[in-house]
Scaffold this motif. Structure first.
Motif, mmCIF file in Angstrom:
data_model
loop_
_atom_site.group_PDB
_atom_site.id
_atom_site.type_symbol
_atom_site.label_atom_id
_atom_site.label_comp_id
_atom_site.label_asym_id
_atom_site.label_seq_id
_atom_site.Cartn_x
_atom_site.Cartn_y
_atom_site.Cartn_z
ATOM 1 N N LEU A 194 -4.552 -1.398 -6.755
ATOM 2 C CA LEU A 194 -5.020 0.169 -6.737
ATOM 3 C C LEU A 194 -5.123 0.709 -8.277
ATOM 4 O O LEU A 194 -5.992 1.730 -8.302
ATOM 5 N N PHE A 253 10.942 13.993 -11.718
ATOM 6 C CA PHE A 253 10.999 15.208 -10.803
ATOM 7 C C PHE A 253 12.117 14.821 -9.632
ATOM 8 O O PHE A 253 13.083 15.260 -9.256
ATOM 9 N N ASN A 254 11.635 13.748 -8.929
ATOM 10 C CA ASN A 254 12.212 13.199 -7.757
ATOM 11 C C ASN A 254 13.796 13.001 -8.006
ATOM 12 O O ASN A 254 14.938 13.222 -7.263
ATOM 13 N N VAL A 267 -0.259 -1.237 -9.680
ATOM 14 C CA VAL A 267 0.246 -1.035 -8.404
ATOM 15 C C VAL A 267 -0.662 -1.479 -7.605
ATOM 16 O O VAL A 267 -1.885 -1.458 -7.330
ATOM 17 N N TYR A 318 4.852 16.235 -4.043
ATOM 18 C CA TYR A 318 5.106 16.407 -5.368
ATOM 19 C C TYR A 318 4.275 17.680 -6.033
ATOM 20 O O TYR A 318 4.730 18.546 -6.545
ATOM 21 N N THR A 351 7.027 8.311 -14.468
ATOM 22 C CA THR A 351 5.967 9.419 -14.298
ATOM 23 C C THR A 351 6.641 10.677 -13.976
ATOM 24 O O THR A 351 7.734 10.654 -13.490
ATOM 25 N N ILE A 382 -1.520 7.684 -5.761
ATOM 26 C CA ILE A 382 -0.176 6.855 -6.087
ATOM 27 C C ILE A 382 0.587 7.437 -7.523
ATOM 28 O O ILE A 382 1.586 7.205 -7.559
ATOM 29 N N PHE A 383 -0.460 8.319 -8.010
ATOM 30 C CA PHE A 383 0.557 8.948 -9.502
ATOM 31 C C PHE A 383 1.056 10.198 -8.927
ATOM 32 O O PHE A 383 2.243 10.331 -9.336
ATOM 33 N N ALA A 384 0.652 10.948 -8.008
ATOM 34 C CA ALA A 384 1.250 12.169 -7.492
ATOM 35 C C ALA A 384 1.241 12.349 -6.368
ATOM 36 O O ALA A 384 0.109 12.677 -5.577
ATOM 37 N N SER A 385 2.034 12.471 -5.462
ATOM 38 C CA SER A 385 2.118 12.449 -4.022
ATOM 39 C C SER A 385 1.789 13.991 -3.563
ATOM 40 O O SER A 385 1.867 14.934 -4.329
ATOM 41 N N GLU A 436 6.577 12.455 -11.491
ATOM 42 C CA GLU A 436 6.951 12.635 -10.003
ATOM 43 C C GLU A 436 8.280 12.108 -10.083
ATOM 44 O O GLU A 436 9.251 12.151 -9.149
#
Lengths: 288, 785
Positions: free
Chosen positions: B699, B774-775, B691, A267, B769, A261-264, B771
Motif C-alpha cells: 500500500l 493519539f490512540n 504497509v 481519527y 504516527t 492507512i495514515f489516518a483512519s 494517530e
C-alpha cells in the motif's frame, strides 16, 4: 513511468483552447501539470490529446480592484504565496498556497489546474469555499460564473461542463474587521491535507459578526462547517468560545469522512475540531 | 612543502559535478543501436501462472523481442545467495530471474519486453496477458511461521529459511537470580531504502569478442562482476562492470538483481546494447527492503539496575527469496551485537529467518546493528522506568569500562577500543541534562509535553577479517585494495577496489595520500567503480571503505615511501639507513636543505635515467589489506521531541550526537554522514514503514504514501565527537557511515515514550504516527479509568 502516446497542442488563447477541446474528444487540459503528468506517467489517464493552456498570458496574474481580487487561472501557487497584495487582502489564500507540496510543485502548479482537478485533499478548494469565491468559466455556450460552494461536487468532480475552461477566480478582498487563516494537518509523505481548515472571521467590537469556515481533506469535497459558524456568530472571540464552536464541526461532516492507512476515519473525526480551533484562533489573532 | 590535511574539513571534491547535474549515471549513457527493456511484474503477492501470452506484445510497434521465464531457462542460472550462515539449517529456495510457474511477491518479474524506445516497450507491456491463479499470501514473518500459513517454497517447512542461535554465558542462571525481568515485544518494521537514483543497468555485449560491459548501479562492482559471471556464464576476464557514479544505495545496491541479468540475456540474444532503468514505483516493489523483525525480548537485572542477561527470539522477514547477503544481516550483524556497549554476562538470541510474500529484504543502512541497538536501548529505558532510575544512570552503571586494546563480550566478538561512559558524559554535559529534565518537568505542568530520549551504541564495522568472513559463511573475502601510482609530473592516481557512492572518499582518500607521501591534496585523484581499471575489492557497505580500503591505501603509500627513500639515497649518494623524511622531502639526516622531493623522485622513477641497481622503474605500489579485526565505533545520542497532546503529532525539537569513529580525516564529511544517518533513523521512528494489505499488496508503493524524512520536519543537529583510535588500524580510523542510523531510531523512540509517559503509555508501534500516539493516549486513559 512512461506516459502513453498523445498529441500535444499548445493553445495561444482561451478561444483556441476551446476550439481544440471541441475538435479532440476526450482531450485533457494541461495547466501546471502537477496532477495530469503523474496520472499520465502512471497510465491512469490516457487522453488522445493534451492541450497546454499554461502559456496563455491572459490567464496569469493577480489584480485587486474595487474590493475584488481577480486571479488568473494559470497563476502559480508560488505567485500566490509571494503576493504582497494577497497577504494584505486575503492572507488565507497566500498561506494555503505556501503550504502546497514543495517549491518545485509550487513553481509549476496553478490555482486553476488545482481547483479544476478537485482533489479532495487539495488545499485551495477548501480556501475558496470559505472565501465564497466566484469561478469564471468559458465554454461553447459563452461565459458564466460559478459559486465555489457549488463548484466542488465530489471526488475529482466539479460543476464545469464538457469543454468549459476555468479562466479566473474572483474573491472579495477582506473588508475592515475581517481576517482569515488556514490550518493544515499535512500528510508527511504527500503534503496533501489530511485535514485542512480555512476560516474567515469578521469581528466587530470583540464579537464575531460573521464566520465562514470550510473543511477539506477529510471529506470528498470541501464542506462549510455551518454549525461552527452558527455557534461562533454573535459570540465574544475568546479561546473558550472558539473551542466550543470548533467542537461543533462533527455535525457537518456527514457520513462521508475518508480514511486511509495514515489516518483512519475515526481519527480524523476525533481531531477535526482541533484543526478548526487552530484555524479560527489564528484568524482571530490576525484581526487588526 | 605540504601542510597536513588529515583532519581538515576541506570541501568535497565530488560535489561540484553532483550538484550541477554534471555527473554521469548509468541511465545517462546511450550507446549506438541501444534498445530499451521494461519488465512486467506480478500484481499478485502469491499466484500460480497458468498461462502467459506475449505474442501481441512481440508484434507491437517498435518491439524487438519479448521473453518469459521459459525463454531464460538454461541461459540464466538461478540467483545465488552469498551469505550462507553456518549451523542454521539454511534453505536457499530457488530464485529464478524470471518467474515461470509461481510468483511470490508483488513485483516478481514475469516477462521482459525490449523495444526501440522505452515508450514502445511500456505500450507493449500492456499487451501481455497472464492468467494467474491467486494463492493465499502472508507478509508478517511471525505469522508466516505459524502452522497452516501459506507455503511459499516447496520443501521449506513453516517458511523457515534458517534458524540461527547465539549463546554466551549462563543465561538461565542470570534470569534465575534476577530481581526484575523486563519483557517487551519489539517490532522493527519493514523499511524501503529509496536511494535517490533508481536502479539501472546497461549491457553491451560484443558477440565477436564474447565480451560484456555492464554499466550497473552497484555499491560493489567487483562482486557484481563475480555474480554476473555466475548467473550469465560470461567469464570474469571478459566482463567489465562500470559503476563510477552511483546515486546512493543504503544497502539496496549491494545485492545482485534478476533485472541486471535479464538485461544481459537480452543483449546477448539481440547483439544490441540493452538498457533498463526502474521507475520509482518499481523501486518500491522490486528493489530490496530493510529491517522487518518481530522480536520478543527479555532482560534480567538486579534491583539496583545492573543488567544480568538478555534473551531474544527474533522472527526476521526475508521476503520471497533470499537476497545476496540477506541471511547474514539479522544473525551475524545483529545477534553478535546484543551486548552493545554494556557489560552483560549472559546473552542468547534465536533468530528465525522467514520467507514471506514481501519484497526480498537486504541490508539497510546499519544492517542488523540498528536493530540490536534498538533492543538494548529500549530495554534499558524500560528497566530505568521500572526501577524509577534515570536512564542515563542505568547506562552509566552498565557500561563496559574504558579499554584501549581489546574487550571480549559473551557473543564472542572482541571489541577494539571504547570509552562508552566518556561519550555519554560528553553528551550529558553538552545538553545540560539535569537542567533539561528540570525544564521538562516545568513544561509539563504548563501542558507542554516534551520527551527526552537517550541512545548509546557500539557498532561493528570495517568488515572485516576474511578468515572470519569465511567462518561465518560469507561467500567472499572482506579485504580491500589500493594502487597508488605516481606520474612523471608528480601527480598521483589512486585506484581502489571499493566503490564510494556519495560517502566522500574521493576527498578523504586524497587527504590520506597527501599526508602520507607529502603531495598537495589537489594532486591526487581517486579512481573507483570500474572493474577494468581498479584492483579487486569487495565494495562499499558496512562502513568499511575507510576502515579497510583506507588502510590498504595507507599501506600502499608506505611502500611508495620505502621505494622513494631508496631512490633518494641513490640520488644523494647516501646510504638508505642515513635517510630521513619529512613532508614530502627525503634528505640525509641533518641536511634537510639538500633534499629530493617526492616529485623529483617520481620524475626520476618514471624516466629511469639514473636508478639504483636492482630497483625497478616507476613509482607505484599496491596493497591488499585484510584487517586483523573489525572496528567498533560508538557514541551517545539524545533527542528531544514534543508531543501535541491534542492531535498526537510528534516533532523532533532537538538532536544531539556524540560519535566516536576514531581520528577524523575530514570532520565536515563525518558530520554529513552523521546528519544523513540520523535522519534515516528518525524516519524509522516517526514516518517510514512499508504497509501491505492482507493480500500482500504494497500500500505504501510510492512517495505519496511512504513518508521519507523532509528537511522542514527536522531540527538543526548538534554533532560532537570523542576520539578513541582503533588499536589495530594503521591510522586508527573506525568508520562513520551508519552510526547515525544505528543510534537515532532508539533515541527518538525513547523520547517519544518519555513524552507519552505522563499519560501512562509504555509502548507504541513504529512509525509513531499522530494517530498511533493519539490512540495510545486514549487507550491508556481508558485503561486507567
Amino acid at each position: 513511468m512512461y506516459a502513453p502516446e498523445f498529441d500535444y497542442y499548445r493553445a495561444g488563447s482561451v478561444s483556441e483552447a476551446a476550439g481544440l477541446l471541441r475538435k479532440h474528444p476526450g482531450a485533457k487540459l494541461l495547466a501546471g501539470g502537477q496532477s495530469l503528468i503523474p496520472l499520465l506517467k502512471l497510465r491512469l489517464a490516457a487522453p488522445a490529446a493534451v492541450i497546454d493552456i499554461g502559456r496563455i498570458r491572459d490567464l496569469k496574474g493577480i489584480t485587486v480592484k474595487d474590493g475584488t481580487i481577480r486571479i488568473g487561472a494559470m497563476t502559480t501557487h508560488a505567485e500566490l504565496a509571494a503576493s504582497a497584495e494577497l497577504a494584505e487582502t486575503c492572507p488565507v489564500l497566500a498561506q494555503a498556497a505556501a503550504g502546497i507540496g514543495d517549491p518545485a510543485v509550487r513553481n509549476r502548479g496553478t490555482i486553476g489546474g488545482n481547483v479544476a482537478h478537485a482533489d479532495p485533499a487539495s488545499d485551495l478548494p477548501t480556501v475558496l469555499v470559505a472565501l465564497e469565491a466566484r469561478l469564471m468559466a468559458e465554454g461553447p455556450d459563452g461565459k458564466r460564473t460559478l459559486d465555489a460552494g457549488g463548484f466542488f461536487q465530489g471526488l475529482m468532480t466539479t460543476a464545469l461542463k464538457e469543454h468549459e475552461i476555468l479562466t479566473a477566480i474572483e474573491i472579495p478582498a477582506h473588508p475592515k474587521g475581517q481576517s482569515s487563516a488556514y490550518a493544515k494537518f499535512a500528510h508527511p509523505a504527500s503534503r496533501y491535507a489530511v485535514i485542512g481548515v480555512a476560516a474567515v472571521i469578521t469581528a466587530s467590537g470583540g464579537k464575531c459578526s460573521s464566520a465562514r469556515v470550510a473543511v477539506g481533506g477529510m471529506v470528498p469535497r470541501p464542506v462549510r462547517a455551518s454549525s461552527v459558524e452558527r455557534a461562533l456568530t454573535g459570540q465574544e472571540l475568546s479561546a473558550e468560545s472558539i473551542a466550543k464552536a470548533a467542537a461543533q464541526v462533527t455535525e457537518n461532516l456527514g457520513n462521508e469522512v475518508l480514511g486511509d492507512i495514515f489516518a483512519s476515519e475515526q481519527y480524523r473525526r476525533s481531531v477535526a475540531s482541533v484543526w478548526v480551533k487552530r484555524a479560527l484562533t489564528q484568524a482571530v489573532g490576525r484581526a487588526k | 612543502m605540504s601542510t597536513r590535511v588529515f583532519g581538515s574539513g576541506i570541501r568535497r571534491r565530488e560535489d561540484p559535478r553532483l550538484i550541477t547535474g554534471a555527473a554521469t549515471y548509468t541511465d545517462d549513457y546511450t550507446l549506438p543501436g541501444m534498445v530499451h527493456m521494461v519488465l512486467l511484474r506480478s500484481p499478485h503477492a502469491h499466484a500460480r501462472i497458468k498461462r502467459i501470452d506475449i505474442s501481441r506484445a512481440k508484434a507491437a510497434p517498435g518491439v524487438v523481442a519479448a521473453f518469459t521465464g521459459s525463454d531464460i531457462e538454461g541461459a540464466l542460472n538461478p540467483m545465488p545467495c552469498a551469505w550462507l550462515v553456518p549451523n542454521s539449517n539454511l534453505k536457499v529456495a530457488p530464485y529464478p530471474c524470471i518467474a515461470k510457474d509461481v510468483v511470490r511477491y508483488v513485483g516478481d518479474i514475469v516477462a521482459a519486453v525490449v523495444a526501440e524506445t522505452p515508450y514502445q516497450a511500456a505500450d507493449a507491456l500492456d499487451l501481455i496477458t497472464v492468467d494467474y491463479q491467486p494463492l493465499p499470501a502472508v507478509i508478517d514473518p511471525e505469522k508466516a511461521k505459524q502452522p497452516g500459513a501459506p507455503q511459499i517454497h516447496s520443501g521449506v517447512e513453516n517458511n523457515v529459511a534458517f534458524h540461527w542461535t547465539v549463546t554466551g554465558g549462563d543465561v538461565d542462571g542470570a534470569f534465575k537470580k534476577a530481581d526484575v525481568i523486563i519483557k517487551e515485544r519489539i517490532v522493527q518494521q519493514r523499511l524501503i531504502p529509496n536511494a535517490m537514483e533508481p536502479r539501472s543497468t546497461l549491457a553491451h555485449w560484443s558477440g565477436a569478442s564474447g565480451e560484456l560491459t555492464l554499466w550497473n548501479t552497484t555499491q560493489n562492482p567487483h562482486i557484481a562482476r563475480f555474480l554476473c559471471s555466475v548467473v550469465t556464464g560470461v567469464p570474469e576476464d571478459k566482463l567489465r562492470v562500470i559503476a563510477t557514479e552511483v546515486g546512493g544505495g543504503f544497502g539496496s545496491k549491494i545485492p545482485a538483481y534478476p533485472a541486471d541479468f535479464i538485461t544481459v540475456f537480452c543483449a546477448k540474444k539481440l547483439n544490441r546494447p540493452v538498457k533498463w532503468t526502474e521507475s520509482r514505483r518499481e523501486n518500491f516493489q522490486g528493489t530490496t527492503h530493510g529491517r522487518d523483525h518481530v522480536q520478543d525480548v527479555e532482560l534480567a537485572a538486579t534491583k539496583d539496575g545492573k543488567v544480568l542477561g538478555v534473551k531474544a527470539t527474533s522472527y526476521s522477514g526475508m521476503g520471497a527469496y533470499l537476497s545476496t547477503a540477506a541471511p547474514g544481516i539479522p544473525t551475524i550483524l545483529h545477534g553478535l551485537m546484543l551486548s552493545g556497549p554494556y557489560d552483560i554476562a549472559a546473552i542468547k538470541e534465536d533468530v528465525y529467518g522467514i520467507y514471506s510474500n514481501g519484497t526480498p529484504v537486504e541490508a539497510y543502512r546499519g544492517a542488523g546493528r540498528p536493530e540490536a541497538t534498538f533492543i538494548l536501548e529500549r530495554m534499558i529505558d524500560k528497566l530505568a522506568a521500572k526501577l524509577r532510575m534515570d536512564p542515563v544512570d542505568v547506562r552509566m552503571k552498565n557500561f563496559i569500562p574504558k579499554f584501549e586494546n581489546g574487550h571480549t563480550v559473551p557473543t564472542g566478538l572482541s571489541y577494539d577500543s571504547g570509552d562508552y561512559a566518556g561519550a555519554l558524559k560528553k553528551l550529558v554535559e553538552h545538553v545540560g541534562y539535569k537542567d533539561l529534565r528540570r525544564q521538562q518537568a516545568e513544561d509539563r505542568k504548563k501542558g507542554r509535553y516534551l520527551g527526552v530520549g537517550v541512545s548509546t551504541y557500539v557498532e561493528i564495522c570495517g568488515l572485516g577479517p576474511s578468515q572470519v568472513a569465511g567462518a561465518v559463511g560469507f561467500q567472499g573475502g572482506l579485504w580491500e585494495s589500493a594502487i597508488v601510482r605516481f606520474h612523471p609530473t608528480g601527480k598521483v592516481n589512486v585506484f581502489i577496489g571499493a566503490n564510494p557512492h556519495g560517502q566522500g572518499e574521493e576527498t578523504t582518500f586524497a587527504q590520506i595520500v597527501a599526508d602520507e607521501v607529502g603531495v598537495d591534496v589537489n594532486d591526487v585523484k581517486i579512481v573507483h567503480g570500474d572493474t577494468q581499471t581498479t584492483p579487486m575489492g569487495w565494495g562499499t557497505y558496512g562502513s568499511r571503505t575507510t576502515a579497510v580500503g583506507g588502510a590498504a591505501l595507507v599501506m600502499a603509500t608506505r611502500k611508495i615511501k620505502e621505494k622513494a627513500k631508496v631512490i633518494a639515497a641513490h640520488l644523494l649518494e647516501a646510504a638508505v639507513e642515513d635517510m630521513d623524511y619529512k613532508d614530502g622531502k627525503f634528505f640525509v639526516k641533518g641536511s634537510p636543505d639538500k633534499a629530493k622531493t617526492i616529485q623529483d623522485i617520481a620524475l626520476m622513477a618514471n624516466v629511469a635515467w639514473n636508478m639504483p641497481a636492482g630497483v625497478e622503474a616507476g613509482l607505484e605500489a599496491s596493497s591488499f589489506y585484510d584487517p586483523p579485526n573489525f572496528t567498533y565505533p560508538f557514541g551517545a545520542h539524545l533527542a528531544v521531541v514534543e508531543l501535541d497532546p491534542e492531535t498526537g503529532q510528534i516533532d523532533v525539537r532537538r538532536y544531539v550526537a556524540v560519535d566516536d569513529c576514531g581520528p577524523q580525516i575530514n570532520p565536515v564529511i563525518v558530520e554529513g554522514q552523521v546528519h544523513g544517518g540520523v535522519v534515516q533513523g528518525i524516519g524509522q521512528a516517526l514516518w517510514e514503514g512499508a504497509v501491505y494489505d492482507e493480500n500482500g499488496q504494497l500500500l505504501t508503493g510510492s512517495m505519496l504514501d511512504y513518508a521519507l524524512p523532509r528537511a522542514d520536519r527536522l531540527p538543526d543537529m548538534e554533532v560532537l565527537s570523542t576520539v578513541t583510535p582503533s588499536p589495530h588500524h594503521p591510522i586508527g580510523v573506525k568508520g562513520i557511515g551508519e552510526a547515525g542510523t544505528i543510534a537515532s531510531t532508539a533515541a527518538v523512540y525513547n523520547a517519544v515514550i518519555d513524552a507519552l509517559s505522563p499519560f501512562g503509555v509504555e509502548t507504541i508501534r513504529m512509525p509513531v504516527t499522530p494517530e498511533r500516539a493519539f490512540n495510545a493516549i486514549q487507550e491508556a486513559k481508558a485503561g486507567r479509568r
